[in-house]
Design a protein around this motif. Structure first.
Motif, mmCIF file in Angstrom:
data_model
loop_
_atom_site.group_PDB
_atom_site.id
_atom_site.type_symbol
_atom_site.label_atom_id
_atom_site.label_comp_id
_atom_site.label_asym_id
_atom_site.label_seq_id
_atom_site.Cartn_x
_atom_site.Cartn_y
_atom_site.Cartn_z
ATOM 1 N N SER A 256 28.229 -18.059 56.973
ATOM 2 C CA SER A 256 27.934 -18.440 55.592
ATOM 3 C C SER A 256 26.602 -19.175 55.489
ATOM 4 O O SER A 256 26.515 -20.252 54.888
ATOM 5 C CB SER A 256 29.063 -19.316 55.023
ATOM 6 N N ARG B 244 31.231 -14.509 57.185
ATOM 7 C CA ARG B 244 31.241 -15.012 55.808
ATOM 8 C C ARG B 244 29.878 -14.812 55.144
ATOM 9 O O ARG B 244 29.293 -15.732 54.584
ATOM 10 C CB ARG B 244 31.628 -16.487 55.773
ATOM 11 N N SER C 137 36.102 -11.509 55.856
ATOM 12 C CA SER C 137 36.099 -12.962 55.938
ATOM 13 C C SER C 137 37.524 -13.476 56.128
ATOM 14 O O SER C 137 38.475 -12.955 55.560
ATOM 15 C CB SER C 137 35.511 -13.564 54.668
ATOM 16 N N SER D 276 32.578 -10.556 50.949
ATOM 17 C CA SER D 276 32.081 -11.267 52.126
ATOM 18 C C SER D 276 32.563 -10.539 53.373
ATOM 19 O O SER D 276 33.722 -10.086 53.428
ATOM 20 C CB SER D 276 32.591 -12.706 52.125
#
Length: 262
Positions: free
Chosen positions: A157, A184, A235, A253
């Motif tokens: 992320s 992510r 994810s 994601s």
């Protein structure tokens, strides 16, 4: 801009817009450097570090563990292949969010070091409050590589929050790391890359900042020449399999594990 308006019966938080440039999105947001984000993250992770909380994600405390199983599987596979503990580079790893999330699996025979690259004020904080013999903090990848050889890279992320993500990916590939684990990371269902502004729910912290949603083929193309795609996966975070932009479910994601070609 419509970014600041609420649709009927819809909250004004999430991802919004289709901006022409990162600078334009930045001008309509608060940015990542706000002190409240770092402070709330620090306090949450201190609770986790000291055993007073179980798990932290994006500064929010959780009462039950939630493991990134793909990351653990590929990391443990790396250890098995090398027959030794590995050095991990966690780019954009906050103050150790992922490290503390999985540290119960990171015995001395698994993880020789977990090294975080972050914004300078995060690194200053990390060195002061969190650094130990295993968890280390560096201002740049180059600083880290001066001290150790990295076996396994984690990008969780983070790429979608970089102003120049494609340049970053090219530079990362040029280092020739053996394994790169992307987790992510946000993509649009169709069409080119899209720049949005993310307005964070106040229950997390008061903030807004630019965020990319990538074209998956263009993203993976950075790795095609030097890496093979070992696996892709959804994810592990509930609700990220389908993501909304302007309250429309047009994004998702995903994660990937890339292994350098020999």
């Amino acid at each position: 801009m419509s970014f600041f308006k609420k649709k009927a019966n819809k909250p004004g938080y999430g991802w919004f817009g289709h901006y022409r440039s990162w600078d334009e999105a930045t001008s309509l947001s608060d940015g990542y450097e706000q002190g409240n984000i770092l402070e709330k993250t620090k306090q949450a992770l201190l609770l986790v570090k000291n055993g007073e909380a179980v798990y932290e994600r994006d500064s929010v405390i959780f009462s039950e563990s939630e493991y990134p199983y793909p990351l653990l599987a590929f990391l443990l596979n790396e250890v098995q292949q090398r027959k030794r503990a590995v050095n991990v580079l966690d780019f954009g790893g906050s103050l150790g969010s992922t490290y503390f999330q999985v540290r119960e699996f990171l015995g001395p025979d698994v993880c020789a070091s977990w090294n975080i690259i972050e914004q300078h004020h995060y690194i200053d904080c990390g060195k002061k409050f969190f650094q130990d013999e295993t968890l280390q903090f560096y201002y740049t990848i180059a600083d880290c590589l001066k001290e150790k050889q990295i076996d396994f890279v984690v990008l969780s992320s983070v790429v979608q929050y970089l102003p120049n993500p494609h340049q970053f990916l090219d530079e990362l590939v040029a280092h020739g790391f053996d394994t790169i684990l992307v987790d992510r990371t946000a993509f649009v269902n169709e069409g080119p890359d899209r720049i949005t502004v993310q307005r964070v729910w106040p229950s997390v912290y008061e903030a807004s900042y630019p965020a990319w949603f990538f074209d998956q083929r263009g993203f993976v193309a950075h790795f095609n020449a030097d890496y093979r795609l070992q696996a892709s996966f959804e994810s592990y975070v509930p609700g990220e399999a389908v993501m909304e932009i302007d309250h429309k479910p047009i994004a998702y994601s995903r994660g990937f594990c890339f292994k350098r070609r020999k």
